[in-house]
Design a protein around this motif. Sequence first.
Motif, short mmCIF file in Angstrom:
data_model
loop_
_atom_site.label_atom_id
_atom_site.label_comp_id
_atom_site.label_asym_id
_atom_site.label_seq_id
_atom_site.Cartn_x
_atom_site.Cartn_y
_atom_site.Cartn_z
N MET A 1 0.39 -18.10 -9.89
CA MET A 1 1.28 -18.68 -10.28
C MET A 1 2.85 -17.26 -9.25
N ARG A 2 3.58 -18.01 -8.67
CA ARG A 2 4.26 -16.81 -7.46
C ARG A 2 4.97 -16.12 -8.23
N LYS A 3 5.12 -14.97 -6.92
CA LYS A 3 6.02 -13.87 -7.64
C LYS A 3 7.62 -14.77 -7.40
N SER A 4 8.22 -14.02 -7.99
CA SER A 4 9.61 -14.16 -7.42
C SER A 4 10.12 -13.32 -6.52
N ARG A 5 11.38 -13.57 -5.68
CA ARG A 5 11.76 -13.05 -4.06
C ARG A 5 11.80 -11.20 -5.34
N GLU A 6 12.16 -10.64 -5.96
CA GLU A 6 12.39 -9.11 -6.75
C GLU A 6 11.07 -8.62 -6.51
N GLU A 7 10.01 -9.26 -7.60
CA GLU A 7 9.11 -9.57 -7.43
C GLU A 7 8.04 -8.86 -6.41
N ALA B 1 9.88 -8.27 -3.31
CA ALA B 1 10.31 -6.57 -2.93
C ALA B 1 10.45 -5.61 -3.45
N THR B 2 9.74 -5.81 -5.16
CA THR B 2 8.93 -4.44 -5.59
C THR B 2 7.86 -4.13 -4.80
N ILE C 1 5.46 0.53 1.17
CA ILE C 1 6.09 1.32 2.22
C ILE C 1 6.19 2.83 1.76
N GLU C 2 6.58 2.72 0.20
CA GLU C 2 6.69 3.94 -0.23
C GLU C 2 5.85 5.15 -0.39
N SER C 3 4.30 4.05 -1.12
CA SER C 3 3.37 4.77 -0.32
C SER C 3 1.95 4.59 0.51
N SER C 4 2.91 4.06 1.84
CA SER C 4 2.19 4.17 2.93
C SER C 4 2.80 5.39 3.72
N ALA C 5 3.95 6.01 3.59
CA ALA C 5 4.55 7.15 3.85
C ALA C 5 3.90 8.12 3.38
N ARG C 6 3.84 8.36 2.23
CA ARG C 6 2.86 9.53 1.46
C ARG C 6 1.36 9.60 2.30
N MET D 1 -2.86 -0.06 1.26
CA MET D 1 -2.57 -1.05 0.34
C MET D 1 -3.22 -0.56 -1.13
N ALA D 2 -4.35 0.04 -0.93
CA ALA D 2 -5.06 1.04 -2.28
C ALA D 2 -4.23 1.79 -2.53
N ALA D 3 -3.50 2.90 -1.76
CA ALA D 3 -2.53 3.86 -1.84
C ALA D 3 -1.24 3.31 -3.12
N ALA D 4 -1.30 1.89 -2.79
CA ALA D 4 0.29 1.32 -3.37
C ALA D 4 -0.82 0.63 -5.04
#
Length: 189
Positions: free
Chosen positions: A1-7, A9-10, A16-21, A37-40
């Motif tokens: 099943m494909r993810k929506s654009r919102e999913e 983007a989330t 990005i946020e977990s990678s920053a940390r 990726m594992a951090a996310a």
Amino acid sequence: MRKSREETATTRRRIIESSARELRRLGIDGSGLTGLMAAAGLSQGGFYKHFTSKAQLVAESVEVGVEGLIGGLQRLLADSDKGRGFATLVSGYLSQAHRDGDAGCPYAGLGSELARADEPVRGAAIEGFERMVGLLAEQLDEQGDKGAREQALFAMCAMMGAVTVSRMAEGRTLADEVLDVVGSRLRGD
């Protein structure tokens, strides 16, 4: 099943946020795609659905780190007394909470690695650095200080260095002493 654009983007934002940390904690060279990726909470297999390269992820993570830093400092400014903006920024940046926090300054965490990074990463870092200098200079301008940009450049470099050394000296008296001395000198205490 494909993810929506919102999913999608989330998910991208979460990476990005977990990678920053993670990048702040382990550095650019110490962070592989699998770990980022594992951090996310994801596997490495989905990385290229969101990014063309690790450099793109690092650049965007630096941008998010700078946004968080500036946003946090702007919240401190909103609560500061008139004419005390520069001192508030210095104190906030050189605080133990900022040094030890999960979302601390990307410059102090990645400093020399940013200088050797790909152009998109360096570009994101320089753009954010200029914004930080601008934020400091605005406060000095409001106080009527001449040479506000020059003073702001000096302050930002001194603060980055202080947080870096303070992190190196973790657990030692020197760690807090560096923050206190540099903060005192910049504020003119």
